[in-house]
Scaffold this motif. Structure first.
Motif, PDB file in Angstrom:
ATOM      1  N   GLU A 149       0.834  -1.195   0.000  1.00  0.00           N
ATOM      2  CA  GLU A 149       0.000   0.000   0.000  1.00  0.00           C
ATOM      3  C   GLU A 149       0.876   1.257   0.000  1.00  0.00           C
ATOM      4  O   GLU A 149       2.096   1.196   0.150  1.00  0.00           O
ATOM      5  CB  GLU A 149      -0.919   0.001   1.233  1.00  0.00           C
ATOM      6  CG  GLU A 149      -1.841  -1.212   1.334  1.00  0.00           C
ATOM      7  CD  GLU A 149      -2.831  -1.284   0.188  1.00  0.00           C
ATOM      8  OE1 GLU A 149      -3.356  -0.213  -0.202  1.00  0.00           O
ATOM      9  OE2 GLU A 149      -3.060  -2.397  -0.321  1.00  0.00           O
ATOM     10  N   PHE A 150       0.215   2.393  -0.143  1.00  0.00           N
ATOM     11  CA  PHE A 150       0.918   3.671  -0.077  1.00  0.00           C
ATOM     12  C   PHE A 150       1.645   3.809   1.260  1.00  0.00           C
ATOM     13  O   PHE A 150       1.087   3.500   2.320  1.00  0.00           O
ATOM     14  CB  PHE A 150      -0.076   4.817  -0.254  1.00  0.00           C
ATOM     15  CG  PHE A 150       0.510   6.181  -0.010  1.00  0.00           C
ATOM     16  CD1 PHE A 150       1.331   6.771  -0.956  1.00  0.00           C
ATOM     17  CD2 PHE A 150       0.243   6.870   1.167  1.00  0.00           C
ATOM     18  CE1 PHE A 150       1.872   8.032  -0.740  1.00  0.00           C
ATOM     19  CE2 PHE A 150       0.768   8.131   1.394  1.00  0.00           C
ATOM     20  CZ  PHE A 150       1.597   8.711   0.434  1.00  0.00           C
ATOM     21  N   ILE A 151       2.885   4.268   1.237  1.00  0.00           N
ATOM     22  CA  ILE A 151       3.682   4.451   2.453  1.00  0.00           C
ATOM     23  C   ILE A 151       3.915   5.945   2.669  1.00  0.00           C
ATOM     24  O   ILE A 151       4.616   6.592   1.885  1.00  0.00           O
ATOM     25  CB  ILE A 151       5.028   3.719   2.352  1.00  0.00           C
ATOM     26  CG1 ILE A 151       4.800   2.221   2.170  1.00  0.00           C
ATOM     27  CG2 ILE A 151       5.874   3.976   3.609  1.00  0.00           C
ATOM     28  CD1 ILE A 151       6.074   1.426   1.942  1.00  0.00           C
ATOM     29  N   ASN A 170       8.004   8.497  -5.381  1.00  0.00           N
ATOM     30  CA  ASN A 170       6.642   9.003  -5.253  1.00  0.00           C
ATOM     31  C   ASN A 170       5.713   8.393  -6.296  1.00  0.00           C
ATOM     32  O   ASN A 170       4.540   8.112  -6.006  1.00  0.00           O
ATOM     33  CB  ASN A 170       6.629  10.535  -5.329  1.00  0.00           C
ATOM     34  CG  ASN A 170       7.101  11.185  -4.040  1.00  0.00           C
ATOM     35  OD1 ASN A 170       6.378  11.216  -3.055  1.00  0.00           O
ATOM     36  ND2 ASN A 170       8.331  11.682  -4.034  1.00  0.00           N
ATOM     37  N   ALA A 171       6.216   8.144  -7.484  1.00  0.00           N
ATOM     38  CA  ALA A 171       5.403   7.488  -8.509  1.00  0.00           C
ATOM     39  C   ALA A 171       5.040   6.066  -8.115  1.00  0.00           C
ATOM     40  O   ALA A 171       3.989   5.545  -8.520  1.00  0.00           O
ATOM     41  CB  ALA A 171       6.154   7.484  -9.842  1.00  0.00           C
ATOM     42  N   THR A 224       8.501  10.302  -0.488  1.00  0.00           N
ATOM     43  CA  THR A 224       9.757  10.952  -0.119  1.00  0.00           C
ATOM     44  C   THR A 224       9.595  12.438  -0.383  1.00  0.00           C
ATOM     45  O   THR A 224       8.732  12.852  -1.146  1.00  0.00           O
ATOM     46  CB  THR A 224      10.939  10.401  -0.935  1.00  0.00           C
ATOM     47  OG1 THR A 224      10.679  10.612  -2.327  1.00  0.00           O
ATOM     48  CG2 THR A 224      11.138   8.910  -0.664  1.00  0.00           C
ATOM     49  N   ARG A 225      10.417  13.239   0.253  1.00  0.00           N
ATOM     50  CA  ARG A 225      10.296  14.685   0.107  1.00  0.00           C
ATOM     51  C   ARG A 225      11.671  15.342   0.106  1.00  0.00           C
ATOM     52  O   ARG A 225      12.573  14.902   0.821  1.00  0.00           O
ATOM     53  CB  ARG A 225       9.473  15.283   1.262  1.00  0.00           C
ATOM     54  CG  ARG A 225       7.972  15.010   1.172  1.00  0.00           C
ATOM     55  CD  ARG A 225       7.345  15.807   0.045  1.00  0.00           C
ATOM     56  NE  ARG A 225       5.913  15.614  -0.050  1.00  0.00           N
ATOM     57  CZ  ARG A 225       5.317  14.701  -0.808  1.00  0.00           C
ATOM     58  NH1 ARG A 225       6.058  13.864  -1.530  1.00  0.00           N
ATOM     59  NH2 ARG A 225       4.004  14.608  -0.862  1.00  0.00           N
TER      60      ARG A 225
END
Length: 384
Positions: free
Chosen positions: A18-20, A334-335, A340-341
């Protein structure tokens, strides 16, 4: 090492497809019970047992003389700066490599930021750069340190413990003492971090911590001012509660104050979260050690705690070889649903602070172009 390797590693760490997120709150203790108690009591606003309990718990954890809970971290920093004597027209030295809230607090006070470079060791305000900046721009007078040309006061120095990693506090204190400038710690990110065995936020004249939803513990929204003494704490509490003089029924306020008190509802959540702080820190330090091992043989440098400190590792970070590799990692992680940032844009690049006084910012600029934050939620803990 490719971004795909990072994606796979992070997914293995969190055992999910899933999305983290970058940092999610974890609720696995008494949160629901304490919040329900607060609702049942009807004392959901700024009066209630959990506000006092929360402040006491913070005092026990940090060793501060008095903790004063506020509605958010920016309010805590605003209050701390006010208590340190910052007023409209003053200059306050801080780092350009920070979250905008540090400078927003100054802006709304009518004070002006002056930007100094950070240290590669801590990612926080560099004491050597601070001393050089003051030698160039300041002179000592009977009013303290003032700008050579404008005669504005340099009233405070505000280092931020970036991502929970403590700055070089002894050295910063020495510079502030030499120049007769107040030290106010922006400890928003560093609850549970220690400098030479002493909790961050307790070295300066005042400190401020944030409990936003993405911090190591959360009250939903909230902050706290750390005060050195019971007397300064009593004054701080007074100013955050509209400066109302206690009376059974009369409304009398002896100065212009702030309405910054933390609601009991938020404090209830925070009390439950603080009961788990040690566990959260253990899990985050375990996560950091796994990241460090993973990146050890790569071209990416994992950001570790300085040798003098024990960090909460609030947000894990890597320094990429260059901006191009940073951008590639950001795009591909991110894709793939792994958040991450980049680090924040330097404050002097923002329109409202573009004309601020500043020194050389070479280290800040290097870090800005190469740093990435990685998913940092505690490992192995399931929310309710």
């Amino acid at each position: 090492m490719t971004p795909l390797n990072i994606n796979d590693f992070v997914r293995d760490l969190y055992a999910t497809n899933e999305f983290i997120p970058l940092h999610a709150p974890t609720f696995c203790g008494n949160e629901k019970g304490y919040v329900t108690q607060t609702i049942d009591s009807t004392f959901v606003s700024s009066v209630g047992k959990f506000v006092d309990q929360f402040e006491t718990q913070i005092e026990q954890i940090t060793g501060t003389g008095k903790a004063v809970a506020t509605v958010n971290g920016t309010a805590a920093l605003h209050t701390a700066l006010h208590m340190a004597g910052v007023r409209a027209g003053d200059l306050v030295i801080t780092q350009a490599l920070t979250f905008v809230a540090t400078c927003n607090a100054l802006f709304h006070m009518g004070a002006e930021p002056a930007f100094v470079d950070v240290s590669e060791k801590s990612l926080g305000l560099c004491p050597k750069a601070l001393e050089l900046f003051l030698q160039e721009h300041a002179v000592l007078s009977e009013n303290g340190a003032v700008h050579k040309k404008t005669k504005q006061r340099f009233q405070a120095v505000v280092p931020m413990h970036t991502f929970g990693h403590p700055v070089e506090l002894d050295e910063l204190q020495a510079v502030c003492s030499k120049w007769n400038i107040a030290l106010v710690e922006d400890a928003a990110e560093s609850l549970g971090s220690y400098y030479k065995g002493v909790h961050t936020g307790t070295f300066g004249d005042y400190g401020a911590i944030s409990f936003n939803g993405n911090k190591i513990i959360t009250t939903g929204g909230g902050g706290v001012v750390l005060c050195k003494s019971a007397d300064s704490g009593a004054k701080t509490k007074h100013i955050t509660t509209t400066a109302k003089v206690p009376h059974p029924f009369e409304f009398y306020h002896d100065e212009a104050g702030f309405n910054y008190r933390m609601p009991n509802l938020n404090a209830a959540l925070g009390c439950a979260q603080l009961e788990q702080l040690e566990m959260f820190i253990d899990q985050k330090r375990l996560l950091a050690s796994q990241y460090q091992s993973f990146f050890k043989s790569s071209d990416f440098e994992f950001v570790t705690e300085p040798e003098y400190a024990k960090s909460n590792y609030w947000l894990n970070a890597i320094i990429c070889p260059d901006k191009e590799s940073r951008d590639l990692v950001l795009q591909e992680t991110n894709a793939a649903g792994v958040m991450t940032r980049p680090i924040w844009q330097l404050m002097h690049r923002l329109p409202m602070f573009k004309n601020a006084l500043r020194g050389e910012l070479a280290i800040s600029e290097q870090i800005e172009s190469r740093l990435i934050n990685l998913p940092s939620s505690p490992l192995g803990i399931q929310s309710l």
